[in-house]
Write a protein that holds these residues in place. Sequence first.
Motif, PDB file in Angstrom:
ATOM      1  N   LYS A 276      -8.812  -4.589  -6.307  1.00  0.00           N
ATOM      2  CA  LYS A 276      -8.200  -4.746  -5.340  1.00  0.00           C
ATOM      3  C   LYS A 276      -7.440  -3.403  -4.884  1.00  0.00           C
ATOM      4  CE  LYS A 276      -7.271  -9.847  -5.809  1.00  0.00           C
ATOM      5  NZ  LYS A 276      -6.426 -10.911  -5.795  1.00  0.00           N
ATOM      6  N   ALA A 277      -6.634  -2.673  -5.834  1.00  0.00           N
ATOM      7  CA  ALA A 277      -5.785  -1.388  -5.620  1.00  0.00           C
ATOM      8  C   ALA A 277      -7.027  -0.600  -5.398  1.00  0.00           C
ATOM      9  CB  ALA A 277      -5.141  -1.276  -6.763  1.00  0.00           C
ATOM     10  N   ALA A 278      -7.957  -0.434  -5.702  1.00  0.00           N
ATOM     11  CA  ALA A 278      -9.287   0.665  -5.641  1.00  0.00           C
ATOM     12  C   ALA A 278      -9.684   0.488  -4.213  1.00  0.00           C
ATOM     13  CB  ALA A 278     -10.291   0.602  -6.789  1.00  0.00           C
ATOM     14  N   ALA A 279      -9.819  -0.568  -3.778  1.00  0.00           N
ATOM     15  CA  ALA A 279     -10.396  -0.986  -2.419  1.00  0.00           C
ATOM     16  C   ALA A 279     -10.137   0.170  -1.383  1.00  0.00           C
ATOM     17  CB  ALA A 279     -10.403  -2.430  -2.001  1.00  0.00           C
ATOM     18  N   LEU A 280      -8.757   0.388  -0.933  1.00  0.00           N
ATOM     19  CA  LEU A 280      -8.413   1.253  -0.288  1.00  0.00           C
ATOM     20  C   LEU A 280      -8.709   2.618  -0.257  1.00  0.00           C
ATOM     21  CD1 LEU A 280      -4.923  -0.412   0.650  1.00  0.00           C
ATOM     22  CD2 LEU A 280      -6.586   0.417   2.399  1.00  0.00           C
ATOM     23  N   PRO A 281      -8.327   3.343  -1.439  1.00  0.00           N
ATOM     24  CA  PRO A 281      -9.045   4.831  -1.461  1.00  0.00           C
ATOM     25  C   PRO A 281     -10.578   4.818  -1.478  1.00  0.00           C
ATOM     26  CG  PRO A 281      -8.016   3.808  -3.661  1.00  0.00           C
ATOM     27  CD  PRO A 281      -7.757   2.766  -2.811  1.00  0.00           C
TER      28      PRO A 281
ATOM     29  N   PHE B  95       0.839  -1.124  -0.077  1.00  0.00           N
ATOM     30  CA  PHE B  95      -0.124  -0.039  -0.026  1.00  0.00           C
ATOM     31  C   PHE B  95       0.979   1.336  -0.096  1.00  0.00           C
ATOM     32  CE2 PHE B  95      -2.483   3.015   2.941  1.00  0.00           C
ATOM     33  CZ  PHE B  95      -3.288   3.538   1.915  1.00  0.00           C
ATOM     34  N   LEU B  96       0.485   2.093  -0.962  1.00  0.00           N
ATOM     35  CA  LEU B  96       1.355   3.179  -0.992  1.00  0.00           C
ATOM     36  C   LEU B  96       2.885   3.184  -1.545  1.00  0.00           C
ATOM     37  CD1 LEU B  96       0.297   5.512   2.071  1.00  0.00           C
ATOM     38  CD2 LEU B  96      -0.578   5.659  -0.348  1.00  0.00           C
ATOM     39  N   GLY B  97       2.849   1.985  -2.323  1.00  0.00           N
ATOM     40  CA  GLY B  97       4.303   1.696  -2.842  1.00  0.00           C
ATOM     41  C   GLY B  97       4.525   2.600  -4.092  1.00  0.00           C
TER      42      GLY B  97
ATOM     43  N   ALA C   6      -0.369  10.923  -4.635  1.00  0.00           N
ATOM     44  CA  ALA C   6      -1.293  10.165  -5.613  1.00  0.00           C
ATOM     45  C   ALA C   6      -2.692   9.871  -4.754  1.00  0.00           C
ATOM     46  CB  ALA C   6      -0.628   9.208  -6.094  1.00  0.00           C
ATOM     47  N   PHE C   7      -2.394   9.387  -3.331  1.00  0.00           N
ATOM     48  CA  PHE C   7      -3.557   8.820  -2.611  1.00  0.00           C
ATOM     49  C   PHE C   7      -4.661   9.948  -2.306  1.00  0.00           C
ATOM     50  CE2 PHE C   7      -5.117   7.894   1.605  1.00  0.00           C
ATOM     51  CZ  PHE C   7      -5.935   7.058   1.527  1.00  0.00           C
ATOM     52  N   LEU C   8      -3.863  11.162  -2.067  1.00  0.00           N
ATOM     53  CA  LEU C   8      -4.719  12.333  -1.965  1.00  0.00           C
ATOM     54  C   LEU C   8      -5.687  12.815  -3.022  1.00  0.00           C
ATOM     55  CD1 LEU C   8      -5.529  14.595   0.238  1.00  0.00           C
ATOM     56  CD2 LEU C   8      -3.577  15.882  -0.716  1.00  0.00           C
ATOM     57  N   LEU C   9      -4.974  12.726  -4.384  1.00  0.00           N
ATOM     58  CA  LEU C   9      -5.587  13.052  -5.524  1.00  0.00           C
ATOM     59  C   LEU C   9      -6.683  11.868  -5.540  1.00  0.00           C
ATOM     60  CD1 LEU C   9      -5.971  14.571  -8.016  1.00  0.00           C
ATOM     61  CD2 LEU C   9      -4.242  13.062  -9.149  1.00  0.00           C
ATOM     62  N   THR C  10      -6.629  10.437  -5.466  1.00  0.00           N
ATOM     63  CA  THR C  10      -7.547   9.671  -5.689  1.00  0.00           C
ATOM     64  C   THR C  10      -8.569   9.788  -4.796  1.00  0.00           C
ATOM     65  OG1 THR C  10      -5.714   8.179  -6.453  1.00  0.00           O
ATOM     66  CG2 THR C  10      -7.848   7.200  -5.922  1.00  0.00           C
ATOM     67  N   LEU C  11      -8.265  10.034  -3.498  1.00  0.00           N
ATOM     68  CA  LEU C  11      -9.375  10.226  -2.554  1.00  0.00           C
ATOM     69  C   LEU C  11     -10.157  11.476  -2.849  1.00  0.00           C
ATOM     70  CD1 LEU C  11      -7.746  10.376   1.000  1.00  0.00           C
ATOM     71  CD2 LEU C  11      -9.607   8.961   0.273  1.00  0.00           C
ATOM     72  N   ALA C  12      -9.604  12.558  -3.575  1.00  0.00           N
ATOM     73  CA  ALA C  12     -10.497  13.614  -3.970  1.00  0.00           C
ATOM     74  C   ALA C  12     -11.242  13.195  -5.200  1.00  0.00           C
ATOM     75  CB  ALA C  12      -9.528  14.900  -4.239  1.00  0.00           C
ATOM     76  N   VAL C  13     -10.842  12.564  -6.030  1.00  0.00           N
ATOM     77  CA  VAL C  13     -11.532  12.177  -7.336  1.00  0.00           C
ATOM     78  C   VAL C  13     -12.696  11.352  -6.636  1.00  0.00           C
ATOM     79  CG1 VAL C  13     -11.531  10.608  -9.447  1.00  0.00           C
ATOM     80  CG2 VAL C  13      -9.603  12.024  -8.781  1.00  0.00           C
TER      81      VAL C  13
ATOM     82  N   THR D 193      -9.178   3.259   5.956  1.00  0.00           N
ATOM     83  CA  THR D 193      -7.703   2.676   5.595  1.00  0.00           C
ATOM     84  C   THR D 193      -7.402   1.871   6.243  1.00  0.00           C
ATOM     85  OG1 THR D 193      -7.377   4.884   4.333  1.00  0.00           O
ATOM     86  CG2 THR D 193      -5.642   3.521   4.115  1.00  0.00           C
ATOM     87  N   TRP D 194      -6.995   1.986   7.651  1.00  0.00           N
ATOM     88  CA  TRP D 194      -6.312   1.086   8.556  1.00  0.00           C
ATOM     89  C   TRP D 194      -7.228  -0.297   8.547  1.00  0.00           C
ATOM     90  CZ3 TRP D 194      -7.259  -1.507  13.087  1.00  0.00           C
ATOM     91  CH2 TRP D 194      -6.149  -2.109  13.537  1.00  0.00           C
ATOM     92  N   LEU D 195      -8.561  -0.233   8.629  1.00  0.00           N
ATOM     93  CA  LEU D 195      -9.221  -1.402   8.614  1.00  0.00           C
ATOM     94  C   LEU D 195      -9.100  -2.228   7.310  1.00  0.00           C
ATOM     95  CD1 LEU D 195     -12.416   0.112  10.671  1.00  0.00           C
ATOM     96  CD2 LEU D 195     -10.617  -1.822  11.630  1.00  0.00           C
ATOM     97  N   THR D 196      -9.327  -1.379   6.532  1.00  0.00           N
ATOM     98  CA  THR D 196      -9.306  -2.151   4.990  1.00  0.00           C
ATOM     99  C   THR D 196      -7.809  -2.856   4.751  1.00  0.00           C
ATOM    100  OG1 THR D 196     -10.731  -0.449   3.993  1.00  0.00           O
ATOM    101  CG2 THR D 196      -9.640  -1.633   2.388  1.00  0.00           C
ATOM    102  N   ALA D 197      -6.803  -2.207   5.147  1.00  0.00           N
ATOM    103  CA  ALA D 197      -5.668  -2.631   5.071  1.00  0.00           C
ATOM    104  C   ALA D 197      -5.512  -3.798   5.907  1.00  0.00           C
ATOM    105  CB  ALA D 197      -4.362  -1.660   5.436  1.00  0.00           C
ATOM    106  N   ARG D 198      -5.966  -3.979   7.139  1.00  0.00           N
ATOM    107  CA  ARG D 198      -5.918  -4.767   7.865  1.00  0.00           C
ATOM    108  C   ARG D 198      -6.510  -6.156   7.557  1.00  0.00           C
ATOM    109  NH1 ARG D 198      -3.703  -5.423  13.458  1.00  0.00           N
ATOM    110  NH2 ARG D 198      -4.819  -7.103  14.352  1.00  0.00           N
ATOM    111  N   PHE D 199      -7.801  -6.029   6.750  1.00  0.00           N
ATOM    112  CA  PHE D 199      -8.619  -7.059   6.415  1.00  0.00           C
ATOM    113  C   PHE D 199      -8.161  -7.549   5.005  1.00  0.00           C
ATOM    114  CE2 PHE D 199     -11.629  -5.331   9.743  1.00  0.00           C
ATOM    115  CZ  PHE D 199     -11.810  -6.617  10.622  1.00  0.00           C
ATOM    116  N   THR D 200      -7.357  -6.787   4.177  1.00  0.00           N
ATOM    117  CA  THR D 200      -7.139  -7.154   3.060  1.00  0.00           C
ATOM    118  C   THR D 200      -5.543  -7.514   3.104  1.00  0.00           C
ATOM    119  OG1 THR D 200      -6.489  -4.977   2.350  1.00  0.00           O
ATOM    120  CG2 THR D 200      -8.865  -5.785   1.758  1.00  0.00           C
TER     121      THR D 200
END
Length: 464
Positions: A107-112, A11-13, A169-176, A326-333
């Motif tokens: 899978k990548a879209a789940a977090l944002p 995540f955030l790689g 990029a994470f901030l931009l995706t969040l905003a989109v 984000t933390w919960l999604t990362a934890r479960f995925t």
Amino acid sequence: MSAPHNRRSIFLGRMPLPERNYIADALRTETVGGVLLLAAAVVALIWANTLGASYETVRGFHLGPASLGLDLSIQHWAANGLLALFFFVAGIELKRELVAGELRDPKAAALPVVAALCGMAMPALVYAAVNVLGDGSLQGWAVPTATDIAFALAVLAVIGTSLPSALRAFLLTLAVVDDLFAIMIIAIFFTSTLNFLALGLAVAGLALFYLLLRKGIRGWYVYVPLGVVIWALMENSGVHATIAGVAMGLMLRCTRREDETHSPGEHIEHLVRPLSAGLAVPLFALFSAGVAISGGAVHDVFTRPETLGVVLGLIVGKALGIFGGTWLTARFTKARLNPDLQWPDLFAVAALAGIGFTVSLLIGELAFTEDLALADEIKASVLIGSLLAAVFAAILLKLRNAKYRTLFEEEERDEDQDGIPDIYEADKPEYHLRMAAILEAKAAEHRRLAEVAAETDARDDGPA
């Protein structure tokens, strides 16, 4: 035979180089627009608090053909007309993210996506809780749900933090994603009466717009007049006119063909984004952010449940919602955070997303159209909440700025000066051969300089 094991995604790689370059260009334009947005907001506040009568006269001035239902005030033109450009660009961004960006892979879209949803739900819940306890109005529940990417990037530019590209990029995706749901909120909850004839004609215009795109018809002289007609019909339909902008943006093709360096959507976005960020949004801020700020008004912001709910929603709700989701999604995925970053870094970005300027002001106007005094107080609460969120995030980001600068310099380093950052070539054998040659050349140069220095010293030490 060894048992198969599940690999944990990063995540955030590191992003692919084309995606990184595209996002860097987009964020550069948004940063400039954000600085102009800040300037416009300051001018609006000074104008409204020094020459308030002239400010109200100018933004209340009506112009446009009444026979077409377009005799609108300057403020209305800015909110419904100019912001259609902003949402047009948002539509293109969303389309591109869905077909070529972070949202392409589920899978990548789940977090944002989960982060954005939680980042909108939590502020709404905070607002609702404050107003239920304080016996306030629930009409403004959607005001603190939006994130203003341009304002956030302007804050980053002002405080001078070298935020790594993955966090940007994470901030931009969040905003989109945030913009998408904000558009849905506006369309669903702030449409009262409908003119079905105008709406039907607007939908027919959108269908024609799509058909022309599919047929490969080119020329701004075709699409710009058609877009204006669609906008005017949507304005008369009762649905917020900015919906027309996002609908047209979503129709553009954002995938590249073999003979293309840029897709049509990317090309048009490149042309329109400066107009949106540099003109449309600042002018909207100029005619919407001007509210009277006094000691009593500031006191009311922190004591009235509607305005306090907005402030707490932006500062507390956004940060907790985005970080927690984000933390919960990362934890479960079982997604693993980039080892160069830490969870407090994500919390700082989540706090930065509490800057909800442009769309929050728009929703505030729509939510309290029948109570203009409360609408102005809501705007003041958006300004104060966004400012406090910016200060809070700036402090958190500054604490880690030395680490960010190191990561940023590592991302940008280009020793062989081929235009491609070295970090993207580190796994290629030819890169290592090229770097070995560069290092050998540098070592040979150092040896030659050492020999010259030794010869000079020998001559200086010889007989006079």
